[in-house]
Design an enzyme around this catalytic site. Structure first.
Site, PDB file in Angstrom:
ATOM      1  N   GLU A   1       7.096 -18.130  -5.011  1.00  0.00           N
ATOM      2  CA  GLU A   1       5.670 -17.755  -5.772  1.00  0.00           C
ATOM      3  C   GLU A   1       6.043 -18.055  -7.242  1.00  0.00           C
ATOM      4  O   GLU A   1       6.986 -18.748  -7.579  1.00  0.00           O
ATOM      5  CB  GLU A   1       5.528 -16.390  -5.363  1.00  0.00           C
ATOM      6  CG  GLU A   1       4.972 -15.987  -4.009  1.00  0.00           C
ATOM      7  CD  GLU A   1       4.517 -14.224  -3.772  1.00  0.00           C
ATOM      8  OE1 GLU A   1       3.805 -13.948  -4.723  1.00  0.00           O
ATOM      9  OE2 GLU A   1       5.056 -13.723  -3.047  1.00  0.00           O
TER      10      GLU A   1
ATOM     11  N   HIS B   1      -4.248  -9.843 -11.311  1.00  0.00           N
ATOM     12  CA  HIS B   1      -3.730 -11.094 -10.688  1.00  0.00           C
ATOM     13  C   HIS B   1      -4.749 -12.054 -10.828  1.00  0.00           C
ATOM     14  O   HIS B   1      -6.028 -11.792 -10.655  1.00  0.00           O
ATOM     15  CB  HIS B   1      -3.799 -10.457  -8.962  1.00  0.00           C
ATOM     16  CG  HIS B   1      -2.995 -11.477  -8.177  1.00  0.00           C
ATOM     17  ND1 HIS B   1      -3.409 -12.822  -7.927  1.00  0.00           N
ATOM     18  CD2 HIS B   1      -1.772 -11.637  -7.542  1.00  0.00           C
ATOM     19  CE1 HIS B   1      -2.467 -13.411  -7.130  1.00  0.00           C
ATOM     20  NE2 HIS B   1      -1.401 -12.816  -6.982  1.00  0.00           N
TER      21      HIS B   1
ATOM     22  N   ARG C   1       2.231 -14.831 -14.338  1.00  0.00           N
ATOM     23  CA  ARG C   1       1.059 -14.320 -13.649  1.00  0.00           C
ATOM     24  C   ARG C   1      -0.044 -14.155 -14.924  1.00  0.00           C
ATOM     25  O   ARG C   1      -1.126 -14.239 -14.862  1.00  0.00           O
ATOM     26  CB  ARG C   1       1.320 -13.177 -12.822  1.00  0.00           C
ATOM     27  CG  ARG C   1       0.106 -12.497 -11.950  1.00  0.00           C
ATOM     28  CD  ARG C   1       0.520 -11.714 -11.095  1.00  0.00           C
ATOM     29  NE  ARG C   1       1.241 -12.258  -9.749  1.00  0.00           N
ATOM     30  CZ  ARG C   1       1.705 -11.417  -8.894  1.00  0.00           C
ATOM     31  NH1 ARG C   1       1.601 -10.061  -9.070  1.00  0.00           N
ATOM     32  NH2 ARG C   1       2.346 -11.696  -7.693  1.00  0.00           N
TER      33      ARG C   1
ATOM     34  N   HIS D   1      -4.063  -5.427 -10.644  1.00  0.00           N
ATOM     35  CA  HIS D   1      -3.186  -5.796  -9.585  1.00  0.00           C
ATOM     36  C   HIS D   1      -2.063  -4.568  -9.459  1.00  0.00           C
ATOM     37  O   HIS D   1      -1.760  -3.993  -8.503  1.00  0.00           O
ATOM     38  CB  HIS D   1      -2.762  -7.135  -9.369  1.00  0.00           C
ATOM     39  CG  HIS D   1      -1.751  -7.372  -8.247  1.00  0.00           C
ATOM     40  ND1 HIS D   1      -2.260  -7.409  -7.012  1.00  0.00           N
ATOM     41  CD2 HIS D   1      -0.374  -7.874  -8.356  1.00  0.00           C
ATOM     42  CE1 HIS D   1      -1.120  -7.750  -6.256  1.00  0.00           C
ATOM     43  NE2 HIS D   1      -0.162  -8.250  -6.784  1.00  0.00           N
TER      44      HIS D   1
ATOM     45  N   ARG E   1       5.259  -8.509 -14.635  1.00  0.00           N
ATOM     46  CA  ARG E   1       6.149  -8.279 -13.140  1.00  0.00           C
ATOM     47  C   ARG E   1       6.154  -9.748 -12.501  1.00  0.00           C
ATOM     48  O   ARG E   1       5.072 -10.536 -12.245  1.00  0.00           O
ATOM     49  CB  ARG E   1       5.474  -7.475 -12.253  1.00  0.00           C
ATOM     50  CG  ARG E   1       6.405  -7.270 -10.982  1.00  0.00           C
ATOM     51  CD  ARG E   1       5.914  -6.086 -10.102  1.00  0.00           C
ATOM     52  NE  ARG E   1       4.457  -6.368  -9.587  1.00  0.00           N
ATOM     53  CZ  ARG E   1       4.219  -7.101  -8.418  1.00  0.00           C
ATOM     54  NH1 ARG E   1       5.245  -7.670  -7.950  1.00  0.00           N
ATOM     55  NH2 ARG E   1       3.186  -7.332  -8.227  1.00  0.00           N
TER      56      ARG E   1
HETATM   57  C1  SIN Z   1       0.654 -12.378  -4.030  1.00  0.00           C
HETATM   58  O1  SIN Z   1       0.869 -12.204  -2.848  1.00  0.00           O
HETATM   59  O2  SIN Z   1       0.407 -12.830  -4.563  1.00  0.00           O
HETATM   60  C2  SIN Z   1       1.001 -10.652  -4.637  1.00  0.00           C
HETATM   61  C3  SIN Z   1       2.642 -10.546  -4.826  1.00  0.00           C
HETATM   62  C4  SIN Z   1       3.023  -9.537  -5.636  1.00  0.00           C
HETATM   63  O3  SIN Z   1       2.344  -9.119  -6.307  1.00  0.00           O
HETATM   64  O4  SIN Z   1       4.102  -9.425  -5.924  1.00  0.00           O
END
Ligand code: SIN
Length: 512
Positions: free
Chosen positions: A126, A240, A284, A338, A373
């Site tokens: 990610e 998010h 993020r 988020h 985070r």
């Molecule tokens: C996501 O799947 O984008 C969220 C994962 C997270 O918040 O750690």
């Protein structure tokens, strides 16, 4: 925050347990499991009546491992946090990550993580991860972990899971926490515990758009603050970047970008390379602000999933899109609350500043996340700290002391009161304490929130209704956020003070 003034009398009626856990996400389940493994009798109290009342059930992307390289994960966590994560806390996380995952998720719960065609574990990536190291079950990992975990703790002979039960107040005496008063009787029900572990999750309900379940009202943070516990980093609220922009928003996992999906603006152009050298995989907070800026400049932002096998590889997300009538490969997105990076200040075993009170999961501030985070570290943090806190919380006998004896003079308070005040609270948070803040807005928010809390306190002195307590908890938590935001004039990570010189959104690119 001063001590709560809701207790007008005291009582010693009630029940006892060795370890009381409040909350039924991954952190609460892990704390219950490890305390029970140590031989403690555990009572797990939860407001939830179904698994998806806990944020864990909503977690999509996955759970990070170190994949044998703790140092690399540590560096990614610290970089994503803008250099603010506490290195010692990050060490605790990365040094315990793989053992915790292997012990609980693989050996005990036998979670069926996705595999490659060769039968090896399939690791995904990610944003801001330098490696493919995230275990997942398509992009519905939280559901696939939490449901068997809840079942496992519920079946455990030393754990009682009590659903649909809210903790209203902590029972405290001379700096030590002795349990909680729950909402089981019309005037509350004292539960005395040798140690109390708060695992109450986040604060999503303080905002009108959130990727959390509806009951994420900051309960543990508010109760701990009212009892005098240290709270830290409340200004660091993570938005998010990619929640569905429409009725009934839902999360579009960062795993989609990790595997090749692209953000495009209203002109159809990819734009993230203009904002950060990591492009669509930037941290993020950077992506969230960029998405908002492009929405303002070009009208909308979409996530283009055409580079993926979307329907096949992400069936749960694809179904949500179909349910909302989204057609084609371009899904409209907008930032949405988020995760809270701050919370109840704890050490490496989840111990708070109050004796025999622990906090784990999103309600806790371990120092791992600093100001922002890294993706797929929240389930891991909940698991690691839950296990450590549950283990540490054993060996104390419950003391029966005087508990707040709550009054319920007028149980028929119109539910409308709480609903209307909640809407006001959300409007205030959306408007003044969102993705960007400035000092005037923060001051305005503080004034509105102080008034609101005063009104709620007046009602709560004579009523124990759960929705009123949730409103009280939300307003206490909102005030803590406003206070922390007001005290921190520096833009870092998720806390972006709009009046600062606008350098922190954009890293220099090749063109600069
Ligand atoms: C996501 O799947 O984008 C969220 C994962 C997270 O918040 O750690």
């Amino acid at each position: 925050m001063t001590e709560t003034d809701t207790s007008t009398a005291t009582t010693t009626d009630g029940e006892t347990t060795d370890v009381l856990v409040v909350g039924s996400g991954i952190a609460g389940c892990a704390a219950a499991l490890s305390a029970a493994r140590e031989g403690a009798e555990v009572l797990l109290l939860t407001k939830a009546t179904k698994p998806d009342d806990a944020s864990t059930d909503w977690a999509q992307g996955g759970i990070s491992t170190t994949r044998g390289d703790p140092e690399s994960l540590k560096q990614d966590i610290i970089a994503a946090s803008d250099g603010t994560a506490d290195p010692a806390a990050v060490d605790t996380l990365v040094d315990n990550a793989d053992d915790a995952v292997a012990d609980v998720l693989i050996d005990t719960l036998e979670i069926d993580f996705d595999e490659t065609p060769d039968g090896d574990l399939d690791y995904t990536r990610e944003a801001a991860h330098s490696e493919f190291r995230i275990l997942h079950v398509d992009a519905a990992t939280g559901t696939h972990i939490l449901r068997p975990f809840l079942q496992y703790v519920d079946d455990h002979e030393r754990i009682e899971v009590r659903q649909d039960t809210a903790a209203l107040e902590l029972i405290t005496n001379e700096g030590r926490v002795h349990g909680v008063v729950s909402d089981e009787e019309p005037t509350g029900h004292p539960i005395y515990a040798g140690a109390t572990v708060l695992a109450t999750g986040g604060i999503g309900t303080l905002y009108s758009r959130s990727t959390n379940p509806d009951d994420a009202t900051g309960d543990g943070i508010a109760m701990a603050a009212l009892a005098g516990a240290d709270i830290a980093d409340m200004e660091y609220i993570q938005f998010h970047p990619t929640a569905y922009d429409g009725e009934d928003p839902f999360l579009l996992s960062e795993a989609l970008r990790g595997e090749g999906a692209i953000l495009r603006n209203g002109d159809g152009e990819p734009f993230m390379d203009d904002y950060h050298s990591q492009g669509d995989l930037a941290p993020r907070d950077v992506v969230a602000r960029a998405v908002e800026a492009e929405r303002e400049a070009t009208g909308e932002v979409v996530l283009d999933v055409s580079p993926l096998e979307f329907e096949t590889d992400y069936p749960a997300i694809a179904e949500k899109c179909r349910d909302r009538g989204v057609e084609g490969d371009e899904i409209p997105v907008a930032p949405s609350e988020h995760f809270l990076c701050g919370g109840i200040d704890v050490d490496d075993r989840g111990r708070t500043s109050l004796d025999r009170l622990y906090a784990v999961g999103e309600c806790a501030r371990t120092g791992v996340h600093g100001a922002n985070r890294l993706a797929s570290t929240s389930l891991l943090e909940g698991l690691v700290w839950g296990l450590r806190a549950g283990d540490d919380a054993t060996g104390f006998d419950p003391d029966v002391v005087e508990a707040p004896d709550l009054l319920n003079r007028d149980p028929d308070l119109p539910a409308r009161f709480a609903a209307e005040k909640f809407t006001r609270l959300q409007q205030t948070m959306d408007e003044y304490l969102g993705l960007e803040r400035d000092s005037d807005e923060i001051a305005r928010a503080s004034a509105v929130l102080r008034r609101l809390k005063g009104e709620v306190d007046a009602y709560i002195r004579t009523r124990t209704a759960r929705d009123l307590y949730e409103l009280r908890n939300a307003s206490v938590t909102a005030l803590l956020i406003a206070r922390a935001a007001g005290e921190n004039t520096e833009s870092t990570g998720c806390h972006y003070v709009a009046t600062d010189v606008d350098e922190s959104t954009a890293e220099p690119t090749a063109d600069d």
